[in-house]
Design an enzyme around this catalytic site. Structure first.
Site, short mmCIF file in Angstrom:
data_model
loop_
_atom_site.label_atom_id
_atom_site.label_comp_id
_atom_site.label_asym_id
_atom_site.label_seq_id
_atom_site.Cartn_x
_atom_site.Cartn_y
_atom_site.Cartn_z
N ASN A 9 89.13 51.05 -24.47
CA ASN A 9 88.98 49.77 -23.80
C ASN A 9 88.41 48.77 -24.81
O ASN A 9 87.23 48.79 -25.10
CB ASN A 9 88.02 49.94 -22.60
N LYS A 11 88.09 45.62 -24.52
CA LYS A 11 87.43 44.45 -23.92
C LYS A 11 87.96 43.16 -24.59
O LYS A 11 89.13 43.12 -24.96
CB LYS A 11 85.91 44.59 -24.02
N HIS A 94 86.06 47.63 -13.37
CA HIS A 94 85.08 47.82 -14.45
C HIS A 94 83.79 47.08 -14.08
O HIS A 94 83.84 45.99 -13.51
CB HIS A 94 85.65 47.30 -15.77
N GLU A 96 81.84 45.34 -15.77
CA GLU A 96 81.75 43.97 -16.31
C GLU A 96 82.52 43.00 -15.42
O GLU A 96 82.13 41.84 -15.26
CB GLU A 96 82.25 43.95 -17.76
N GLU A 163 81.48 55.54 -14.94
CA GLU A 163 80.81 54.79 -15.99
C GLU A 163 79.44 54.32 -15.50
O GLU A 163 79.33 53.25 -14.87
CB GLU A 163 81.64 53.56 -16.38
N GLY A 169 77.73 50.09 -23.33
CA GLY A 169 77.40 49.19 -24.43
C GLY A 169 75.93 49.21 -24.81
O GLY A 169 75.47 48.34 -25.55
N SER A 207 79.05 54.40 -23.79
CA SER A 207 78.55 54.77 -25.11
C SER A 207 79.10 56.11 -25.63
O SER A 207 78.38 56.89 -26.24
CB SER A 207 77.02 54.76 -25.12
P1 PGA Z 1 81.07 51.44 -24.33
O1 PGA Z 1 81.98 50.84 -23.16
O2 PGA Z 1 81.76 52.67 -24.84
O3 PGA Z 1 80.99 50.35 -25.36
O4 PGA Z 1 79.75 51.76 -23.72
C1 PGA Z 1 82.64 51.68 -22.25
C2 PGA Z 1 83.33 50.86 -21.19
O5 PGA Z 1 82.77 49.85 -20.76
O6 PGA Z 1 84.46 51.17 -20.77
#
Ligand code: PGA
Length: 245
Positions: A9, A11, A94, A96, A163, A169, A207
């Site tokens: 992903n 983003k 997601h 976000e 998640e 992140g 992460s």
């Molecule tokens: P990250 O993001 O690996 O940077 O924590 C994962 C995600 O949001 O899908």
């Protein structure tokens, strides 16, 4: 054990040129891998990415889509449009999107139905906030997300991504045991909902890095990973993909 699903992903990262460089670099390195490999570039790169991916074993995902096929929704992209681009999967729900764009389970449910009606596979994200984990309500939060998002949805072409929001992140990964116990719980909810849910993969995100990917993917109930930050570097993503095999 199910075939692993490994999703990058990106983003809001990478322009068209960077997308093409990445794919040209990654594709030969993973061409013999057995896992299902998916990359999710931003909308602006999807068309170019699809053309570059055509002779590879890497599938294409979008990071969002609207619930309607067309209409007066300035700035939005429909699943019908994504289908015509040759997109295979759409990531929906997601955290976000839920957090910054106020998407709720009911809207996500409509988006899922639109994607499935247009022949796209869905990766539905669920996960608890830090406060919810501390209050010991992780399971009820996730159950509500699953039941509301999947209301009236058939199980075919669905993947769930667990998640935990506190792990996205932040560099804080759930331990394999913490992740595994939620995956087992999600499987129980899916079995209650669908009877047999074995066709649905449940992948972990938050992460994920080369250092922890193997442990996570070997844990009970974890069928793959959704990788954000670490998927932006070909070397790191390649390593993660190779653990999935
Ligand atoms: P990250 O993001 O690996 O940077 O924590 C994962 C995600 O949001 O899908």
């Amino acid at each position: 054990m199910k075939k692993a699903l490994i999703v990058a992903n990106w983003k809001m990262n990478k322009n068209i040129e960077e997308t093409l460089d990445y794919i040209k670099d990654l594709a030969p390195r993973v061409k013999n891998e057995k896992s299902d490999i998916v990359i999710a570039p931003p909308f602006t790169s999807l068309y170019s990415a699809k053309k570059e991916l055509i002779h590879s074993n890497i599938k294409l995902a979008a990071q969002n889509s609207h619930s309607e096929d067309f209409g007066q929704y300035t700035g939005e992209i429909s699943s019908l449009m994504l289908k015509s681009l040759g997109v295979d999967y759409v990531i929906l729900g997601h955290s976000e999107r839920r957090n910054y764009f106020h998407e709720d389970n009911f809207f996500i449910n409509k988006k899922i139905k639109a994607c499935l009606a247009n022949g796209l596979k869905v990766i539905l994200c669920v996960g608890e906030k830090k406060e919810e984990r501390e209050k010991n309500i992780t399971e009820s939060v996730i159950k509500k997300q699953l039941l509301e998002c999947l209301d009236g949805v058939k199980k075919d072409f669905i993947t769930i991504a667990y998640e935990p929001i506190w792990a996205i992140g932040t560099g804080l990964t759930a331990t394999s045991e913490e992740a595994s116990s939620v995956h087992v719980f999600i499987r129980k909810v899916l079995n209650e909902l669908y009877g047999d849910s074995s066709s649905i993969r449940i992948i972990y995100g938050g992460s994920v890095k080369p250092e922890n990917a193997y442990g996570l993917m070997s844990a009970n109930g974890i069928d793959g990973v959704l990788v954000g930050g670490a998927s932006l570097k070909v070397n790191d993503f390649e390593k993660i993909v190779k653990f999935g095999g």
